[in-house]
Enzyme design. Structure first.
Site, PDB file in Angstrom:
ATOM      1  N   ASP A  63       0.839  -1.214   0.000  1.00  0.00           N
ATOM      2  CA  ASP A  63       0.000   0.000   0.000  1.00  0.00           C
ATOM      3  C   ASP A  63       0.868   1.256   0.000  1.00  0.00           C
ATOM      4  O   ASP A  63       0.541   2.250  -0.653  1.00  0.00           O
ATOM      5  CB  ASP A  63      -0.984   0.001   1.188  1.00  0.00           C
ATOM      6  CG  ASP A  63      -0.318  -0.089   2.549  1.00  0.00           C
ATOM      7  OD1 ASP A  63       0.855  -0.523   2.639  1.00  0.00           O
ATOM      8  OD2 ASP A  63      -0.982   0.269   3.543  1.00  0.00           O
ATOM      9  N   ARG A  64       1.988   1.203   0.714  1.00  0.00           N
ATOM     10  CA  ARG A  64       2.874   2.374   0.747  1.00  0.00           C
ATOM     11  C   ARG A  64       3.449   2.643  -0.644  1.00  0.00           C
ATOM     12  O   ARG A  64       3.522   3.788  -1.098  1.00  0.00           O
ATOM     13  CB  ARG A  64       4.001   2.156   1.756  1.00  0.00           C
ATOM     14  CG  ARG A  64       3.515   2.022   3.187  1.00  0.00           C
ATOM     15  CD  ARG A  64       4.634   1.639   4.137  1.00  0.00           C
ATOM     16  NE  ARG A  64       5.677   2.648   4.218  1.00  0.00           N
ATOM     17  CZ  ARG A  64       6.867   2.444   4.785  1.00  0.00           C
ATOM     18  NH1 ARG A  64       7.152   1.270   5.335  1.00  0.00           N
ATOM     19  NH2 ARG A  64       7.752   3.406   4.830  1.00  0.00           N
ATOM     20  N   THR A  73      -9.670  17.116  29.877  1.00  0.00           N
ATOM     21  CA  THR A  73      -8.988  15.877  29.466  1.00  0.00           C
ATOM     22  C   THR A  73      -9.219  15.567  27.986  1.00  0.00           C
ATOM     23  O   THR A  73      -8.273  15.253  27.247  1.00  0.00           O
ATOM     24  CB  THR A  73      -9.501  14.698  30.327  1.00  0.00           C
ATOM     25  OG1 THR A  73      -9.363  15.059  31.697  1.00  0.00           O
ATOM     26  CG2 THR A  73      -8.725  13.432  30.038  1.00  0.00           C
TER      27      THR A  73
END
Ligand SMILES: Nc1ncnc2c1ncn2[C@@H]1O[C@H](COP(=O)(O)OP(=O)(O)O)[C@@H](O)[C@H]1O
Ligand SMILES: CC(C)(COP(=O)(O)O)[C@@H](O)C(=O)NCCC(=O)O
Ligand SMILES: [K+]
Length: 279
Positions: A126-127, A208
């Site tokens: 995929d890269r 938070t």
């Protein structure tokens, strides 16, 4: 659509399976650098693999999209169990269908791009395909970011070679990790919104949830800004200006907070598949 042959491009990732079929006249792109014909109209679908019967949704979508005598499926996978499930669903559909179907599993050897990494066979296909798709559309040098389950920040140099890059946990994975690894932290929806929707990348979080959101967005976008500049500087003396391209399920979420000029291109892996020269 009533062509004889059509190509179904499939990107099997760790979170979702993405499918693309080109509508209307097919254009020959081959390996022509800078050719922009990949912008031809695409029908696109992303199916999360956590969804029940995702494989049936995927194959039915293709059956409804394409009306051709022969469909050739090009599958690029970084998740073998999901790829196998899909293959079985395609086999099952081909038994009941008039359409002839052939399936090819695409490996890095099918991608006409030099690969400058230590162990090319370990590289996620995929890269390589998203880098190939980006190079075809924008030329090189180019930094290619795929913000999915993992975020990859890869470099294609002046010569158009794939030179490796960086891998970090994706937004969902980072959010999960904080909730899983602590007692007090909640699992947040990392998508921008809530009480701090104006710009979570510059304003200190005062609760938070906003603090986690700021942390996640900054971790990913600061890495993109820093590495894309560092990669471009590593090619100092380069004739062409370096470009930055984002793809993946979280590309649209992070794009407003990436400072370097960039383009967002959906489904770059599938576009790379559709660009592959025909054998
Ligand atoms: N509806 C959705 N379903 C799944 N993931 C989503 C969705 N919307 C956004 N995302 C984000 O997209 C990421 C997955 O992106 P994607 O490019 O499909 O991943 P992969 O290529 O790893 O399968 C998830 O980590 C999540 O952060
Ligand atoms: C880095 C990845 C996990 C990204 O997967 P994704 O987020 O697209 O699902 C995948 O490309 C992969 O498994 N790569 C193998 C290792 C490597 O590319 O070096
Ligand atoms: K990815």
């Amino acid at each position: 659509m009533s062509e004889r042959n059509c190509v179904v491009a499939v990107d099997v990732g760790n979170s979702a399976v993405k499918l693309c079929v080109r509508r209307g006249e097919e254009k020959k792109v081959g390996d022509a650098l800078g050719d922009k014909s990949v912008a031809a109209e695409l029908a696109q679908l992303s199916v999360p693999i956590c969804e029940n019967a995702w494989h049936l949704r995927a194959t039915r979508w293709v059956r409804d999209q394409v009306r051709c005598e022969h469909s050739h499926w090009l599958i690029a996978s970084v998740h073998q169990p999901a790829a196998q499930t899909l293959q079985h669903a395609i086999d099952a559909m081909s038994v009941d269908s008039d359409m002839q179907m052939t399936v090819a599993s695409v490996s890095r050897r099918d991608v006409p791009m030099n690969v400058r990494v230590d162990q090319p066979d370990r590289l996620g296909v995929d890269r390589l395909l998203s880098a190939y798709g980006a190079r075809n559309q924008f030329g090189s040098p180019v930094t290619v970011v795929d913000a999915g389950s993992a975020v990859t920040i890869d470099w294609v140099n002046d010569e158009g070679d794939f030179c490796g890059g960086a891998i970090l946990p994706g937004l969902r994975m980072q959010a999960n990790a904080l909730a899983y690894g602590t007692d007090a932290l909640p699992e947040i929806d990392w998508k921008v919104g809530g009480s701090q929707s104006e710009n979570p990348a510059t304003v200190a979080g005062t609760n938070t949830v906003d603090a986690i959101r700021l942390g996640l967005i900054t971790a990913v976008t600061a890495a993109i800004d820093r590495l894309s500049v560092a990669y471009a500087n590593s090619g100092a003396g380069s004739k062409a200006q370096s470009k930055l391209v984002l793809t993946g399920g979280d590309a649209a979420t992070i794009s407003p907070f990436v400072q370097q000029p960039h383009e967002v291109v959906p489904n770059l892996v599938c576009r790379g598949l559709l660009d592959l020269p025909r054998s």
